[in-house]
Motif scaffolding. Structure first.
Motif, PDB file in Angstrom:
ATOM      1  N   THR A  35      37.454 -11.813  63.943  1.00  0.00           N
ATOM      2  CA  THR A  35      38.911 -11.735  63.919  1.00  0.00           C
ATOM      3  C   THR A  35      39.506 -12.487  65.108  1.00  0.00           C
ATOM      4  OG1 THR A  35      38.882  -9.612  62.791  1.00  0.00           O
ATOM      5  CG2 THR A  35      40.874 -10.164  64.012  1.00  0.00           C
ATOM      6  N   VAL A  36      40.534 -13.290  64.849  1.00  0.00           N
ATOM      7  CA  VAL A  36      41.212 -14.046  65.896  1.00  0.00           C
ATOM      8  C   VAL A  36      42.717 -13.849  65.758  1.00  0.00           C
ATOM      9  CG1 VAL A  36      39.398 -15.807  65.996  1.00  0.00           C
ATOM     10  CG2 VAL A  36      41.362 -16.154  64.499  1.00  0.00           C
ATOM     11  N   LEU A  37      43.441 -14.202  66.807  1.00  0.00           N
ATOM     12  CA  LEU A  37      44.898 -14.198  66.758  1.00  0.00           C
ATOM     13  C   LEU A  37      45.373 -15.581  66.365  1.00  0.00           C
ATOM     14  CD1 LEU A  37      45.818 -12.171  69.978  1.00  0.00           C
ATOM     15  CD2 LEU A  37      45.423 -11.338  67.648  1.00  0.00           C
ATOM     16  N   LEU A  38      46.105 -15.655  65.276  1.00  0.00           N
ATOM     17  CA  LEU A  38      46.582 -16.945  64.797  1.00  0.00           C
ATOM     18  C   LEU A  38      47.660 -17.473  65.729  1.00  0.00           C
ATOM     19  CD1 LEU A  38      45.727 -18.522  62.258  1.00  0.00           C
ATOM     20  CD2 LEU A  38      47.859 -17.762  61.204  1.00  0.00           C
ATOM     21  N   ASP A  39      47.602 -18.767  66.024  1.00  0.00           N
ATOM     22  CA  ASP A  39      48.594 -19.340  66.939  1.00  0.00           C
ATOM     23  C   ASP A  39      49.557 -20.293  66.251  1.00  0.00           C
ATOM     24  OD1 ASP A  39      46.454 -21.021  66.524  1.00  0.00           O
ATOM     25  OD2 ASP A  39      45.823 -21.057  68.614  1.00  0.00           O
ATOM     26  N   SER A  40      49.616 -20.269  64.930  1.00  0.00           N
ATOM     27  CA  SER A  40      50.641 -20.991  64.179  1.00  0.00           C
ATOM     28  C   SER A  40      50.855 -20.265  62.861  1.00  0.00           C
ATOM     29  CB  SER A  40      50.216 -22.446  63.930  1.00  0.00           C
ATOM     30  OG  SER A  40      49.076 -22.493  63.087  1.00  0.00           O
ATOM     31  N   HIS A  41      51.886 -20.663  62.133  1.00  0.00           N
ATOM     32  CA  HIS A  41      52.074 -20.144  60.782  1.00  0.00           C
ATOM     33  C   HIS A  41      50.991 -20.716  59.870  1.00  0.00           C
ATOM     34  CE1 HIS A  41      56.170 -18.362  61.177  1.00  0.00           C
ATOM     35  NE2 HIS A  41      56.320 -19.280  62.123  1.00  0.00           N
ATOM     36  N   ALA A  42      50.601 -19.949  58.855  1.00  0.00           N
ATOM     37  CA  ALA A  42      49.661 -20.440  57.860  1.00  0.00           C
ATOM     38  C   ALA A  42      50.082 -19.938  56.487  1.00  0.00           C
ATOM     39  CB  ALA A  42      48.239 -19.991  58.177  1.00  0.00           C
ATOM     40  N   LEU A  43      50.363 -20.855  55.573  1.00  0.00           N
ATOM     41  CA  LEU A  43      50.637 -20.526  54.182  1.00  0.00           C
ATOM     42  C   LEU A  43      49.358 -20.790  53.399  1.00  0.00           C
ATOM     43  CD1 LEU A  43      54.065 -22.367  53.733  1.00  0.00           C
ATOM     44  CD2 LEU A  43      53.709 -19.954  54.278  1.00  0.00           C
ATOM     45  N   VAL A  44      48.747 -19.737  52.883  1.00  0.00           N
ATOM     46  CA  VAL A  44      47.462 -19.860  52.198  1.00  0.00           C
ATOM     47  C   VAL A  44      47.682 -19.651  50.705  1.00  0.00           C
ATOM     48  CG1 VAL A  44      45.084 -19.026  52.080  1.00  0.00           C
ATOM     49  CG2 VAL A  44      46.330 -18.931  54.249  1.00  0.00           C
ATOM     50  N   LEU A  45      47.212 -20.601  49.902  1.00  0.00           N
ATOM     51  CA  LEU A  45      47.313 -20.525  48.448  1.00  0.00           C
ATOM     52  C   LEU A  45      45.910 -20.370  47.881  1.00  0.00           C
ATOM     53  CD1 LEU A  45      49.153 -20.684  45.944  1.00  0.00           C
ATOM     54  CD2 LEU A  45      48.772 -23.165  45.944  1.00  0.00           C
ATOM     55  N   ALA A  46      45.627 -19.181  47.310  1.00  0.00           N
ATOM     56  CA  ALA A  46      44.296 -18.914  46.770  1.00  0.00           C
ATOM     57  C   ALA A  46      43.999 -19.870  45.618  1.00  0.00           C
ATOM     58  CB  ALA A  46      44.201 -17.471  46.301  1.00  0.00           C
ATOM     59  N   GLY A  47      42.727 -20.251  45.506  1.00  0.00           N
ATOM     60  CA  GLY A  47      42.326 -21.200  44.480  1.00  0.00           C
ATOM     61  C   GLY A  47      42.053 -20.535  43.145  1.00  0.00           C
ATOM     62  N   THR A  48      41.072 -21.054  42.433  1.00  0.00           N
ATOM     63  CA  THR A  48      40.763 -20.534  41.105  1.00  0.00           C
ATOM     64  C   THR A  48      39.992 -19.225  41.156  1.00  0.00           C
ATOM     65  OG1 THR A  48      38.810 -21.968  41.104  1.00  0.00           O
ATOM     66  CG2 THR A  48      40.789 -22.808  40.026  1.00  0.00           C
ATOM     67  N   GLY A  49      39.516 -18.851  42.337  1.00  0.00           N
ATOM     68  CA  GLY A  49      38.841 -17.574  42.514  1.00  0.00           C
ATOM     69  C   GLY A  49      39.580 -16.721  43.523  1.00  0.00           C
ATOM     70  N   PRO A  50      39.260 -15.426  43.620  1.00  0.00           N
ATOM     71  CA  PRO A  50      39.938 -14.553  44.576  1.00  0.00           C
ATOM     72  C   PRO A  50      39.558 -14.885  46.015  1.00  0.00           C
ATOM     73  CG  PRO A  50      38.142 -13.383  43.524  1.00  0.00           C
ATOM     74  CD  PRO A  50      38.250 -14.706  42.828  1.00  0.00           C
ATOM     75  N   LEU A  51      40.462 -14.592  46.930  1.00  0.00           N
ATOM     76  CA  LEU A  51      40.250 -14.835  48.350  1.00  0.00           C
ATOM     77  C   LEU A  51      40.380 -13.521  49.096  1.00  0.00           C
ATOM     78  CD1 LEU A  51      39.983 -16.678  50.876  1.00  0.00           C
ATOM     79  CD2 LEU A  51      42.485 -16.898  50.832  1.00  0.00           C
ATOM     80  N   ASP A  52      39.378 -13.184  49.903  1.00  0.00           N
ATOM     81  CA  ASP A  52      39.406 -11.981  50.724  1.00  0.00           C
ATOM     82  C   ASP A  52      40.023 -12.320  52.073  1.00  0.00           C
ATOM     83  OD1 ASP A  52      38.901  -9.406  51.719  1.00  0.00           O
ATOM     84  OD2 ASP A  52      36.989 -10.036  52.552  1.00  0.00           O
ATOM     85  N   ALA A  53      41.108 -11.635  52.411  1.00  0.00           N
ATOM     86  CA  ALA A  53      41.795 -11.878  53.682  1.00  0.00           C
ATOM     87  C   ALA A  53      42.101 -10.543  54.349  1.00  0.00           C
ATOM     88  CB  ALA A  53      43.089 -12.653  53.459  1.00  0.00           C
ATOM     89  N   GLU A  54      41.871 -10.474  55.656  1.00  0.00           N
ATOM     90  CA  GLU A  54      42.247  -9.312  56.446  1.00  0.00           C
ATOM     91  C   GLU A  54      43.306  -9.763  57.438  1.00  0.00           C
ATOM     92  OE1 GLU A  54      39.373  -6.238  58.218  1.00  0.00           O
ATOM     93  OE2 GLU A  54      40.022  -7.409  59.941  1.00  0.00           O
ATOM     94  N   VAL A  55      44.511  -9.215  57.303  1.00  0.00           N
ATOM     95  CA  VAL A  55      45.632  -9.582  58.163  1.00  0.00           C
ATOM     96  C   VAL A  55      46.137  -8.324  58.846  1.00  0.00           C
ATOM     97  CG1 VAL A  55      47.913 -10.650  58.295  1.00  0.00           C
ATOM     98  CG2 VAL A  55      46.259 -11.455  56.590  1.00  0.00           C
ATOM     99  N   ASP A  56      46.083  -8.324  60.180  1.00  0.00           N
ATOM    100  CA  ASP A  56      46.502  -7.149  60.957  1.00  0.00           C
ATOM    101  C   ASP A  56      45.841  -5.878  60.434  1.00  0.00           C
ATOM    102  OD1 ASP A  56      47.922  -8.351  62.966  1.00  0.00           O
ATOM    103  OD2 ASP A  56      49.872  -8.146  61.973  1.00  0.00           O
TER     104      ASP A  56
END
Length: 291
Positions: A35-56
């Motif tokens: 886990t890291v602290l993001l230092d910019s905005h990031a707009l993430v668009l999931a592809g044809t499969g599911p994406l696992d994301a942990e945010v805060d």
């Protein structure tokens, strides 16, 4: 971006180029990294499969074709993405608070904080691809202006996809938005709701009523939630000592910080850091504090 990020070690995140402040990549951080602290905005668009994301410390399973907007300073971790996952990264301050209708990009409570189903995701994927291609082209003022217009179109598309807000809570909503903006600046310095009410020119009762209407939490709980969140971010994603984290957040004594953190999470700071690093059960849920 919170000023507190300057106290942490640089995070190994993908940064937009300096000449435009906007760029493209697959993910803003390496898949399966710590886990890291993001230092910019990031707009993430999931592809044809599911994406696992942990945010805060909240797990999101992003379905194919959904968008997720991660803000600067948030603690993030991603699983291995589908091959066609796309990300736009951009720095804070590119747009003024009133420049885009009903959208302040640097507002941490803006659209896309949770996986957002976007109509016609292929059109959005094309927009991501065009922006990424232009960001990789020759730099210059014309290219920077083009990227800025492309980014504005993407952000407004996300705003349109966000569910409409009930107008019945409009007055409370505006009060709570002002409270949140002030809280982002003030939480390292004061946890007194009276201080925020005085700065906003309203009563504690007004702030509490707005907070309850929008979140189901009292104003005091909202303040404590924000401090506890930053504590968890710093403990999980930086090498700062527990005492240093407490001082950054305005606690003069480590014991006071420890009592506060235990009240909010049910764990001591050391237990949280150890469990987060080694435990199989993930992040413990935040205990609802008594008011």
């Amino acid at each position: 971006m919170s000023a507190l990020i300057q106290h942490t070690e640089p995070a190994p995140t993908r940064l937009p180029p300096d000449w435009s402040g906007i760029g493209g990549c697959a993910l803003p951080v390496a898949a399966d990294a710590a886990t890291v602290l993001l230092d910019s905005h990031a707009l993430v668009l999931a592809g044809t499969g599911p994406l696992d994301a942990e945010v805060d410390f909240t797990e999101h399973l992003c379905a194919p074709g959904t968008a997720l907007w991660v803000r600067p300073g948030q603690a993030v971790r991603f699983g291995e993405p589908p091959g066609d996952t796309a990300t736009i990264v951009f720095r804070s301050g590119l747009f003024g608070p009133e420049e885009l209708p009903d959208l302040a990009p640097d507002d941490p409570s803006g659209p896309g904080a949770r996986p957002l189903s976007v109509p016609h995701p292929e059109s959005l994927r094309t927009a991501f691809g065009n922006l990424t291609a232009d960001a990789d082209g020759p730099p210059g003022p014309v290219a920077a202006a083009l990227l800025r217009h492309q980014l504005a179109a993407v952000l407004l598309r996300l705003r349109l996809a966000e569910p409409a807000v009930d107008p019945a809570g409009h007055v409370e909503g505006r009060t709570f938005e002002r409270f949140q903006r002030r809280l982002e600046e003030g939480y390292p310095h004061t946890r007194r709701v009276e201080d925020y009410a005085a700065e906003l020119g309203c009563s504690v009762r007004t702030l509490t009523r707005a907070s309850l209407a929008l979140t189901g939490r009292t104003a005091k709980q909202v303040v404590d939630d924000r401090v506890a969140l930053q504590a968890r971010r710093l403990l999980a994603a930086t090498p700062l000592s527990v005492a240093e984290v407490g001082r950054i957040l305005g606690f003069g004594e480590p014991t006071n910080f420890g009592r506060f953190f235990h009240r909010e999470t049910g764990l001591s700071p050391g237990q949280f850091r150890g469990r987060y690093a080694t435990g199989p059960d993930g992040i413990p849920g935040q205990r609802r504090p008594t008011d």
